[in-house]
Design a protein around this motif. Structure first.
Motif: not given
Length: 74
Positions: A7-9, A14-16, A35-37, A56-57
């Motif tokens: 899960v990355v910004p 949003g999030w991918d 995104a985590v779910d 921040d990655g």
């Protein structure tokens, strides 16, 4: 074959959810919680390592849904 999902910004917001080594996201979500779910479900189904990143990655948390490399019960 890659064996983790992340899960990355997304730089555009949003999030991918991305499989390691993939250039495109498996899913894009508006919120990190969503995104985590989604990522956790994909990771469980594909039995991969699941890595959650901060804005921040950096890595916030890892969960193993496949063969746990630590041979620790529980």
């Amino acid at each position: 074959m890659s064996n983790s999902h992340h899960v990355v910004p997304n730089p555009d917001g949003g999030w991918d959810v991305k499989r390691s080594g993939a250039s495109r996201a498996s899913r894009h979500c508006d919120t990190k919680a969503e995104a985590v779910d989604v990522g956790r479900e994909i990771s469980r189904n594909q039995r991969t390592e699941f890595v959650i990143h901060r804005q921040d990655g950096t890595i916030q948390r890892k969960d193993s849904h496949g063969n746990d490399p630590r041979h620790v019960p529980g």
